[in-house]
Design an enzyme around this catalytic site. Structure first.
Site, short mmCIF file in Angstrom:
data_model
loop_
_atom_site.label_atom_id
_atom_site.label_comp_id
_atom_site.label_asym_id
_atom_site.label_seq_id
_atom_site.Cartn_x
_atom_site.Cartn_y
_atom_site.Cartn_z
N SER A 109 85.42 -56.67 -19.69
CA SER A 109 86.47 -55.67 -19.48
C SER A 109 86.18 -54.38 -20.23
O SER A 109 85.57 -54.38 -21.30
CB SER A 109 87.81 -56.24 -19.97
OG SER A 109 88.81 -55.24 -20.00
N GLN A 130 83.64 -54.46 -15.77
CA GLN A 130 84.89 -54.01 -15.14
C GLN A 130 85.27 -52.63 -15.67
O GLN A 130 85.26 -52.38 -16.87
CB GLN A 130 86.01 -55.02 -15.42
CG GLN A 130 87.38 -54.61 -14.91
CD GLN A 130 88.16 -53.84 -15.97
OE1 GLN A 130 87.95 -53.99 -17.16
NE2 GLN A 130 89.06 -52.98 -15.51
N TYR A 132 88.09 -49.39 -15.70
CA TYR A 132 89.37 -48.74 -15.42
C TYR A 132 89.11 -47.26 -15.19
O TYR A 132 88.26 -46.65 -15.84
CB TYR A 132 90.33 -48.91 -16.60
CG TYR A 132 90.91 -50.29 -16.75
CD1 TYR A 132 91.67 -50.86 -15.73
CD2 TYR A 132 90.71 -51.03 -17.91
CE1 TYR A 132 92.21 -52.13 -15.86
CE2 TYR A 132 91.25 -52.30 -18.05
CZ TYR A 132 91.99 -52.84 -17.02
OH TYR A 132 92.52 -54.10 -17.15
N THR A 158 88.92 -52.00 -11.21
CA THR A 158 90.31 -52.47 -11.15
C THR A 158 91.22 -51.37 -10.64
O THR A 158 91.24 -50.26 -11.19
CB THR A 158 90.77 -52.95 -12.53
OG1 THR A 158 89.98 -54.09 -12.91
CG2 THR A 158 92.24 -53.36 -12.52
N ARG A 167 105.43 -56.16 -20.35
CA ARG A 167 105.35 -57.55 -20.77
C ARG A 167 106.21 -57.71 -22.02
O ARG A 167 105.86 -57.21 -23.09
CB ARG A 167 103.91 -57.94 -21.03
CG ARG A 167 103.03 -57.75 -19.78
CD ARG A 167 101.66 -57.20 -20.09
NE ARG A 167 101.03 -56.64 -18.90
CZ ARG A 167 99.83 -56.06 -18.90
NH1 ARG A 167 99.15 -55.97 -20.02
NH2 ARG A 167 99.35 -55.54 -17.79
N LYS A 254 89.01 -54.68 -7.38
CA LYS A 254 89.91 -55.74 -7.83
C LYS A 254 91.36 -55.25 -7.79
O LYS A 254 91.65 -54.13 -8.18
CB LYS A 254 89.55 -56.16 -9.26
CG LYS A 254 90.42 -57.26 -9.86
CD LYS A 254 89.87 -57.67 -11.23
CE LYS A 254 90.70 -58.79 -11.85
NZ LYS A 254 92.01 -58.30 -12.34
N HIS A 278 96.78 -59.20 -10.99
CA HIS A 278 96.59 -59.01 -12.44
C HIS A 278 97.23 -60.15 -13.23
O HIS A 278 97.80 -59.95 -14.31
CB HIS A 278 97.16 -57.66 -12.89
CG HIS A 278 96.31 -56.97 -13.91
ND1 HIS A 278 95.34 -56.06 -13.58
CD2 HIS A 278 96.26 -57.08 -15.27
CE1 HIS A 278 94.75 -55.61 -14.67
NE2 HIS A 278 95.28 -56.23 -15.72
N ARG A 281 100.86 -59.85 -14.31
CA ARG A 281 101.15 -58.99 -15.46
C ARG A 281 101.53 -57.57 -15.07
O ARG A 281 101.81 -56.74 -15.94
CB ARG A 281 99.91 -58.95 -16.38
CG ARG A 281 99.57 -60.29 -16.99
CD ARG A 281 98.16 -60.33 -17.56
NE ARG A 281 97.95 -59.38 -18.63
CZ ARG A 281 98.37 -59.55 -19.90
NH1 ARG A 281 99.05 -60.65 -20.21
NH2 ARG A 281 98.10 -58.66 -20.82
#
Length: 389
Positions: A109, A130, A132, A158, A167, A254, A278, A281
């Site tokens: 990530s 991954q 962002y 993503t 959360r 993703k 996700h 989440r």
């Protein structure tokens, strides 16, 4: 810890809950708002029932498959998970080595504790990275360049975290990396000697891909502000075409949950898509990942590889995903539980258990190769086909 007594993902979860500090365990094991989507991800897999067959020659069986042209020991990959290095010291490195040795892909990530370079040095082998999308395009280009230098074999983009889902547990726990030295946190850490002992042996305790690499980010206080400001809500399919051009390699998108978006993913030139909410989440009230698989698989056909992520806790779940049209599956929470419970050895044990679950279940369904698994191994493969499930 006698790992031979660990028989399933749930066993690992219970140990991790005892060993990992509350804020980091809760970070991994929670969804947004009411957590209905988080629960549905797991529950919907159990609604798919296998069709048992007998008196079939199942002496020679194989779980070998391919993901993005890479031969894999079974059709499974480790998902990108933030703060993995807070479940266990050097967690990303340990999980990546376990995945490499077992013969499946590992995905690092952007929000990892161990950096791209740390994982590359630990594995000496290709892995997935991954990404962002941030407002700072220069930082994105730098991340992509670092992934290339590390010999990453695929870029996972993503798409569903341009705004943050709430959360509740993270807010109540005051989530921070590392934990703030409050009385509540110190008391909790005092009950986690395994975690503390391992963390004392590493220097990796912050976001390794960001601190020291992003402009103006040199400490944790500036990092939290930077992260909140940098996720780019203007992300669109044009940006994906730009990223694919800059990257130049295999691209996976993703966060796909809709057949129309799946078709757009094909049009964007992506090599694979991951059906994912996700882990429940982000958008609470969204459907489970597995329930979206049949419609998406039908919409894209064989024009793009389809992976599914969310709620997978066993090798049986991977088999169910293959039956409904996925090329493979991905696990996040499952391997985090194993990592938090027992480090690299825990992840290895989990993969062994999942492979055995897949192999035995496939045999009971009268199949000898995972490549020959299809909807016919299920009694109710059309359970998610009705509109508005």
């Amino acid at each position: 810890m006698d790992l031979s007594k660990i028989t399933c993902t749930e066993d690992f979860r219970l140990v991790a809950k005892r060993r990992v500090p509350k804020m980091f365990y809760d970070y991994a094991d929670s969804g947004s708002w009411t957590q209905s989507t988080y629960r549905a991800n797991e529950e919907d897999f159990q609604k798919l029932k296998f069709r048992q067959r007998v008196a079939v020659d199942i002496q020679s069986r194989s779980l070998k498959s391919t993901l993005l042209g890479q031969e894999v020991a079974m059709p499974l990959a480790l998902s990108p998970t933030g703060l993995t290095g807070m479940q266990h010291a050097d967690g990303e490195m340990l999980a990546a080595v376990a995945a490499r040795d077992f013969g499946i892909p590992f995905t690092l990530s952007t929000m990892s504790v161990c950096s791209i370079e740390d994982v590359a040095q630990a594995t000496r082998a290709p892995f997935w990275f991954q990404l962002y999308v941030m407002r700072d395009r220069g930082f994105i280009e730098n991340l992509i360049a670092r992934a290339k230098a590390a010999n990453c074999s695929a870029l996972v983009l993503t798409l569903d975290l341009q705004v943050l889902g709430q959360r509740h547990k993270d807010i109540k726990n005051g989530l921070s990396t590392p934990p703030k030295p409050t009385l509540r946190n110190l008391l909790n850490l005092a009950t986690k000697p395994y975690w503390c002992r391992n963390m004392l042996g590493t220097r990796r305790r912050t976001f390794g891909n960001i601190v020291g690499h992003a402009k103006g980010v040199s400490d944790l206080s500036s990092l939290s502000t930077w992260t909140a400001e940098q996720f780019d809500p203007s992300l669109n399919w044009g940006d994906i075409e730009w990223i694919k051009k800059v990257w130049g390699g295999k691209l996976i998108v993703k966060g796909i949950m809709d057949a129309d978006d799946a078709r757009l993913a094909v049009d964007s030139g992506a090599d694979a898509l991951i059906i994912s909410n996700h882990g429940g989440r982000q958008l609470d009230g969204a459907p489970s990942s597995i329930s979206c698989l049949p419609a998406i698989a039908q919409a894209v056909g064989d024009r793009i590889e389809v992976l599914v992520d969310g709620g997978i806790r066993s090798g049986q779940d991977v088999l169910r995903a293959r039956a409904l049209g996925a090329q493979g599956a991905m696990i996040g929470r499952a391997f985090l539980y194993a990592l938090g419970a027992a480090g690299q050895a825990g992840v290895t044990r989990l993969l062994q258990l999942m492979a055995n679950e897949m192999d035995v279940s496939m045999a009971f369904c009268g199949r000898t190769s995972v490549e020959k698994v299809d909807r016919s191994i299920l009694l109710n493969p059309d359970i998610f086909d009705r509109p508005g499930y």
